[in-house]
Design a protein around this motif. Structure first.
Motif, PDB file in Angstrom:
ATOM      1  N   ILE A 195       6.856 -93.375  11.224  1.00  0.00           N
ATOM      2  CA  ILE A 195       7.470 -92.367  10.344  1.00  0.00           C
ATOM      3  C   ILE A 195       7.881 -93.065   9.053  1.00  0.00           C
ATOM      4  O   ILE A 195       8.479 -94.143   9.076  1.00  0.00           O
ATOM      5  N   PHE A 196       7.547 -92.451   7.941  1.00  0.00           N
ATOM      6  CA  PHE A 196       7.881 -92.982   6.622  1.00  0.00           C
ATOM      7  C   PHE A 196       8.695 -91.917   5.903  1.00  0.00           C
ATOM      8  O   PHE A 196       8.209 -90.818   5.659  1.00  0.00           O
ATOM      9  N   LEU A 197       9.960 -92.219   5.613  1.00  0.00           N
ATOM     10  CA  LEU A 197      10.836 -91.289   4.906  1.00  0.00           C
ATOM     11  C   LEU A 197      11.027 -91.776   3.482  1.00  0.00           C
ATOM     12  O   LEU A 197      11.224 -92.970   3.255  1.00  0.00           O
ATOM     13  N   GLU A 198      11.000 -90.846   2.534  1.00  0.00           N
ATOM     14  CA  GLU A 198      11.184 -91.233   1.141  1.00  0.00           C
ATOM     15  C   GLU A 198      12.000 -90.175   0.419  1.00  0.00           C
ATOM     16  O   GLU A 198      11.773 -88.981   0.588  1.00  0.00           O
ATOM     17  N   ASN A 199      12.955 -90.638  -0.371  1.00  0.00           N
ATOM     18  CA  ASN A 199      13.787 -89.743  -1.181  1.00  0.00           C
ATOM     19  C   ASN A 199      13.738 -90.269  -2.614  1.00  0.00           C
ATOM     20  O   ASN A 199      14.360 -91.286  -2.926  1.00  0.00           O
ATOM     21  N   THR A 200      12.979 -89.579  -3.467  1.00  0.00           N
ATOM     22  CA  THR A 200      12.802 -90.053  -4.842  1.00  0.00           C
ATOM     23  C   THR A 200      14.080 -89.935  -5.655  1.00  0.00           C
ATOM     24  O   THR A 200      14.330 -90.764  -6.526  1.00  0.00           O
ATOM     25  N   LYS A 201      14.908 -88.929  -5.385  1.00  0.00           N
ATOM     26  CA  LYS A 201      16.172 -88.790  -6.118  1.00  0.00           C
ATOM     27  C   LYS A 201      17.116 -89.947  -5.828  1.00  0.00           C
ATOM     28  O   LYS A 201      17.826 -90.413  -6.711  1.00  0.00           O
ATOM     29  N   LEU A 202      17.145 -90.396  -4.577  1.00  0.00           N
ATOM     30  CA  LEU A 202      18.016 -91.506  -4.191  1.00  0.00           C
ATOM     31  C   LEU A 202      17.355 -92.868  -4.394  1.00  0.00           C
ATOM     32  O   LEU A 202      18.017 -93.902  -4.311  1.00  0.00           O
ATOM     33  N   GLY A 203      16.027 -92.864  -4.620  1.00  0.00           N
ATOM     34  CA  GLY A 203      15.314 -94.130  -4.760  1.00  0.00           C
ATOM     35  C   GLY A 203      15.318 -94.938  -3.480  1.00  0.00           C
ATOM     36  O   GLY A 203      15.455 -96.155  -3.497  1.00  0.00           O
ATOM     37  N   ARG A 204      15.160 -94.253  -2.345  1.00  0.00           N
ATOM     38  CA  ARG A 204      15.205 -94.909  -1.036  1.00  0.00           C
ATOM     39  C   ARG A 204      13.991 -94.554  -0.210  1.00  0.00           C
ATOM     40  O   ARG A 204      13.473 -93.456  -0.306  1.00  0.00           O
ATOM     41  N   ARG A 205      13.603 -95.503   0.614  1.00  0.00           N
ATOM     42  CA  ARG A 205      12.571 -95.254   1.623  1.00  0.00           C
ATOM     43  C   ARG A 205      13.039 -95.882   2.924  1.00  0.00           C
ATOM     44  O   ARG A 205      13.693 -96.919   2.921  1.00  0.00           O
ATOM     45  N   ILE A 206      12.708 -95.209   4.009  1.00  0.00           N
ATOM     46  CA  ILE A 206      13.058 -95.705   5.341  1.00  0.00           C
ATOM     47  C   ILE A 206      11.782 -95.701   6.177  1.00  0.00           C
ATOM     48  O   ILE A 206      11.108 -94.677   6.291  1.00  0.00           O
ATOM     49  N   ILE A 207      11.474 -96.853   6.727  1.00  0.00           N
ATOM     50  CA  ILE A 207      10.301 -96.989   7.594  1.00  0.00           C
ATOM     51  C   ILE A 207      10.817 -97.054   9.028  1.00  0.00           C
ATOM     52  O   ILE A 207      11.600 -97.938   9.377  1.00  0.00           O
ATOM     53  N   ILE A 208      10.393 -96.080   9.848  1.00  0.00           N
ATOM     54  CA  ILE A 208      10.851 -96.011  11.237  1.00  0.00           C
ATOM     55  C   ILE A 208       9.679 -96.337  12.158  1.00  0.00           C
ATOM     56  O   ILE A 208       8.599 -95.751  12.034  1.00  0.00           O
ATOM     57  N   ASP A 209       9.910 -97.267  13.052  1.00  0.00           N
ATOM     58  CA  ASP A 209       8.919 -97.590  14.057  1.00  0.00           C
ATOM     59  C   ASP A 209       9.531 -97.287  15.412  1.00  0.00           C
ATOM     60  O   ASP A 209      10.597 -97.817  15.750  1.00  0.00           O
ATOM     61  N   THR A 210       8.909 -96.396  16.161  1.00  0.00           N
ATOM     62  CA  THR A 210       9.425 -96.027  17.481  1.00  0.00           C
ATOM     63  C   THR A 210       8.804 -96.946  18.530  1.00  0.00           C
ATOM     64  O   THR A 210       7.637 -97.317  18.438  1.00  0.00           O
ATOM     65  N   LYS A 211       9.616 -97.302  19.477  1.00  0.00           N
ATOM     66  CA  LYS A 211       9.158 -98.101  20.611  1.00  0.00           C
ATOM     67  C   LYS A 211       9.572 -97.375  21.873  1.00  0.00           C
ATOM     68  O   LYS A 211      10.580 -96.677  21.888  1.00  0.00           O
ATOM     69  N   PHE A 212       8.803 -97.517  22.921  1.00  0.00           N
ATOM     70  CA  PHE A 212       9.127 -96.807  24.152  1.00  0.00           C
ATOM     71  C   PHE A 212       9.419 -97.811  25.255  1.00  0.00           C
ATOM     72  O   PHE A 212       8.709 -97.911  26.258  1.00  0.00           O
ATOM     73  N   ASN A 213      10.455 -98.608  25.017  1.00  0.00           N
ATOM     74  CA  ASN A 213      10.920 -99.567  26.011  1.00  0.00           C
ATOM     75  C   ASN A 213      12.373 -99.906  25.674  1.00  0.00           C
ATOM     76  O   ASN A 213      12.934 -99.361  24.728  1.00  0.00           O
ATOM     77  N   GLU A 214      12.973-100.803  26.452  1.00  0.00           N
ATOM     78  CA  GLU A 214      14.369-101.153  26.208  1.00  0.00           C
ATOM     79  C   GLU A 214      14.494-101.910  24.890  1.00  0.00           C
ATOM     80  O   GLU A 214      13.613-102.679  24.524  1.00  0.00           O
ATOM     81  N   ILE A 215      15.598-101.691  24.206  1.00  0.00           N
ATOM     82  CA  ILE A 215      15.769-102.273  22.881  1.00  0.00           C
ATOM     83  C   ILE A 215      15.969-103.783  22.924  1.00  0.00           C
ATOM     84  O   ILE A 215      15.590-104.489  22.001  1.00  0.00           O
ATOM     85  N   THR A 216      16.530-104.296  24.007  1.00  0.00           N
ATOM     86  CA  THR A 216      16.701-105.742  24.132  1.00  0.00           C
ATOM     87  C   THR A 216      16.014-106.248  25.385  1.00  0.00           C
ATOM     88  O   THR A 216      15.768-105.498  26.332  1.00  0.00           O
ATOM     89  N   VAL A 217      15.702-107.525  25.350  1.00  0.00           N
ATOM     90  CA  VAL A 217      15.114-108.208  26.503  1.00  0.00           C
ATOM     91  C   VAL A 217      15.866-109.517  26.704  1.00  0.00           C
ATOM     92  O   VAL A 217      16.613-109.958  25.830  1.00  0.00           O
ATOM     93  N   LYS A 218      15.663-110.121  27.849  1.00  0.00           N
ATOM     94  CA  LYS A 218      16.247-111.449  28.072  1.00  0.00           C
ATOM     95  C   LYS A 218      15.507-112.411  27.164  1.00  0.00           C
ATOM     96  O   LYS A 218      14.284-112.491  27.184  1.00  0.00           O
ATOM     97  N   GLY A 219      16.253-113.095  26.340  1.00  0.00           N
ATOM     98  CA  GLY A 219      15.658-114.039  25.408  1.00  0.00           C
ATOM     99  C   GLY A 219      15.426-115.395  26.032  1.00  0.00           C
ATOM    100  O   GLY A 219      15.845-115.672  27.166  1.00  0.00           O
ATOM    101  N   ARG A 220      14.767-116.227  25.290  1.00  0.00           N
ATOM    102  CA  ARG A 220      14.476-117.572  25.771  1.00  0.00           C
ATOM    103  C   ARG A 220      15.751-118.400  25.896  1.00  0.00           C
ATOM    104  O   ARG A 220      15.886-119.210  26.801  1.00  0.00           O
TER     105      ARG A 220
END
Length: 165
Positions: A76-101
């Protein structure tokens, strides 16, 4: 538009039986998020584009680079020209964290690098004055996460949406 999710609980509304295939569920989650933003963000002045292809801001290249450089496609790519902002959203379908090294919990490094590439690749484009934010959005069940960091001028957020709500 009714914000309803398929479930296995009994009720008075019938629906098709959803597939239990993980890929199907991942695509359903991505499309639901894109549809949500298309309806609600656009009423607030944002343009929501699902599946937007991003270009590398190439200054110089050898002959085979156009064929070898990976393509970038956002969820998903969101853009607001009046605010001069863009937001790039990447969806994932798993847990947000994992056990790290080296620690008990960590964000997946590959996802962080991917979002970094998405945001940084837009610097040097014709609309470089836009502030860019990257969001990694994961589903969750009964828990919540909304963490953020600013790296080299770009904000990155790591968020969950609680599907139980």
């Amino acid at each position: 538009m009714d914000m309803k999710l398929p479930s296995e609980q009994g009720g008075d509304q019938l629906s098709f039986e959803p597939s239990r295939d993980e890929r199907w569920l991942r695509v359903l989650f991505e499309k639901a998020v894109a549809g949500f933003y298309r309806v609600y963000a656009e009423s607030a002045g944002w343009k929501a584009t699902p599946g937007k292809w991003l270009n590398w801001q190439v200054q110089e290249q050898s002959t085979q680079i156009p064929d070898l450089l990976p393509k970038m496609k956002t969820d998903i790519f969101l853009e607001n020209t009046k605010l001069g902002r863009r937001i790039i959203i990447d969806t994932k379908f798993n847990e947000i964290t994992v056990k790290g090294r080296y620690r008990d919990r960590s964000f997946r490094s590959g996802y962080v690098y991917q979002m970094y590439a998405y945001t940084k690749s837009q610097h040097g484009s014709s609309d470089d004055s836009f502030m860019t934010e990257g969001i990694l959005l994961h589903p969750a069940f009964g828990e919540s996460c909304d963490e953020s960091v600013v790296i080299q001028g770009d904000r990155y957020r790591f968020m969950t949406v609680d599907l139980m709500e």
